[in-house]
Design a protein around this motif. Structure first.
Motif, PDB file in Angstrom:
ATOM      1  N   SER A 123      45.090  62.570   0.385  1.00  0.00           N
ATOM      2  CA  SER A 123      46.517  62.421   0.063  1.00  0.00           C
ATOM      3  C   SER A 123      45.477  61.835  -2.039  1.00  0.00           C
ATOM      4  N   THR A 124      45.246  61.618  -2.188  1.00  0.00           N
ATOM      5  CA  THR A 124      44.966  61.567  -3.285  1.00  0.00           C
ATOM      6  C   THR A 124      44.021  62.481  -4.073  1.00  0.00           C
TER       7      THR A 124
ATOM      8  N   LYS B 205      51.593  55.888  -8.462  1.00  0.00           N
ATOM      9  CA  LYS B 205      52.349  56.286  -7.148  1.00  0.00           C
ATOM     10  C   LYS B 205      51.647  55.045  -6.447  1.00  0.00           C
ATOM     11  N   THR B 206      50.475  54.403  -5.289  1.00  0.00           N
ATOM     12  CA  THR B 206      50.273  53.747  -5.041  1.00  0.00           C
ATOM     13  C   THR B 206      50.972  52.504  -5.112  1.00  0.00           C
TER      14      THR B 206
ATOM     15  N   GLN C  99      48.271  58.595  -9.337  1.00  0.00           N
ATOM     16  CA  GLN C  99      48.019  58.483  -7.563  1.00  0.00           C
ATOM     17  C   GLN C  99      47.843  56.917  -8.115  1.00  0.00           C
ATOM     18  N   GLN C 100      47.021  56.392  -8.715  1.00  0.00           N
ATOM     19  CA  GLN C 100      46.913  54.647  -8.980  1.00  0.00           C
ATOM     20  C   GLN C 100      49.223  54.402  -9.449  1.00  0.00           C
TER      21      GLN C 100
ATOM     22  N   THR D  21      52.670  63.374  -7.188  1.00  0.00           N
ATOM     23  CA  THR D  21      52.222  63.354  -8.877  1.00  0.00           C
ATOM     24  C   THR D  21      51.936  64.764  -9.343  1.00  0.00           C
TER      25      THR D  21
ATOM     26  N   ASP E 104      58.699  58.303   1.565  1.00  0.00           N
ATOM     27  CA  ASP E 104      57.858  58.702  -0.353  1.00  0.00           C
ATOM     28  C   ASP E 104      57.894  60.382  -0.287  1.00  0.00           C
TER      29      ASP E 104
ATOM     30  N   GLU F 237      44.227  59.074   4.020  1.00  0.00           N
ATOM     31  CA  GLU F 237      44.515  58.230   2.928  1.00  0.00           C
ATOM     32  C   GLU F 237      43.689  58.820   1.480  1.00  0.00           C
TER      33      GLU F 237
ATOM     34  N   LEU G 168      54.196  52.030  -4.371  1.00  0.00           N
ATOM     35  CA  LEU G 168      55.567  51.848  -3.280  1.00  0.00           C
ATOM     36  C   LEU G 168      54.789  51.052  -2.428  1.00  0.00           C
ATOM     37  N   GLY G 169      52.898  50.378  -2.814  1.00  0.00           N
ATOM     38  CA  GLY G 169      53.240  48.756  -2.363  1.00  0.00           C
ATOM     39  C   GLY G 169      54.344  47.523  -2.440  1.00  0.00           C
TER      40      GLY G 169
END
Length: 226
Positions: free
Chosen positions: A63-64, A202-203, A199-200, A224, A220, A60, A206-207
């Motif tokens: 990946s950020t 993208k998160t 990244q925020q 980014t 995924d 995790e 996905l969430g």
């Protein structure tokens, strides 16, 4: 788009890992493009960690980092002998965790343990319930890995429904709409492809999709560009 070199990306990942107190960086070797055909932005993690939870934290965290387009997690879990419960004990602990969780329908799930590897099977109403079960068990001492064969009972989604879930999540975060994301649906499996601004974002996407009713699995393929 982040055009940093592989060497600069490697240094950025090491800095990110060293700043996370949950990670023992001395046990990790990070190589960019190792064992893959394309080196640009592809990161491979190798070495050992003390728990399965730490393995997920490393993935995790790495990946950020801006510029990471894909990640291969080849970290091996090696527990201290004194803290390594046998499979029977691990099985009991796993069942108890699921039973006491308010989100997971434990009665609908089956847990098997072999050599520290947990296999989950059964059927749930939402993908978020399956994800919660994995999240809970990942933190148990002695877990070497988790295989989930849990299926989701909700009916299939349409691309428009998935896109609506993404847009709703981004609007709650005052972000732009997700019309730039391609949505490919195969039964209960959703593949997301396209650029994200951060990244925020993208998160968030996905969430939102992962918690949507009817989604069993999210692939995924987002990138980014910031």
């Amino acid at each position: 788009m982040d055009n940093r070199s592989d060497e600069a990306l490697l240094e950025a990942i090491r800095d990110e890992l060293s700043s996370d107190a949950r990670i023992d960086q001395s046990q990790i070797d990070v190589g960019v493009g190792v064992g893959v055909g394309v080196a640009d932005g592809v990161v491979t993690l190798v070495g050992t960690v003390g728990s399965y939870a730490e393995k997920l934290v490393v993935e995790e965290t790495a990946s950020t980092v801006a510029g990471v387009h894909d990640l291969v997690n080849d970290l091996e879990v090696k527990h201290p002998v004194a803290a390594h419960p046998n499979d029977g004990t691990l099985h009991q602990l796993a069942q108890q965790l699921l039973i006491w969780d308010a989100i997971v329908p434990a009665a609908d799930l089956t847990v098997k343990v072999e050599d520290g590897w947990i296999e989950l099977s059964g059927q749930v109403d939402l993908a978020s319930q399956a994800n919660e079960a994995e999240r809970l068990l990942a933190r148990l001492t002695g877990v070497r890995g988790i295989t989930s064969r849990i299926t989701v009972a909700e009916p299939d989604l349409t691309p428009d429904q998935v896109r609506h879930a993404m847009n709703q999540a981004l609007q709650r975060r005052a972000a732009h709409r997700a019309n730039h994301i391609d949505v490919i649906i195969d039964g209960r499996s959703v593949t997301l492809r396209g650029p994200t601004q951060s990244q925020q974002e993208k998160t968030a996407i996905l969430g939102a999709v992962g918690h949507a009713p009817g989604v069993d699995e999210v692939h995924d393929e987002l990138r980014t560009d910031s």
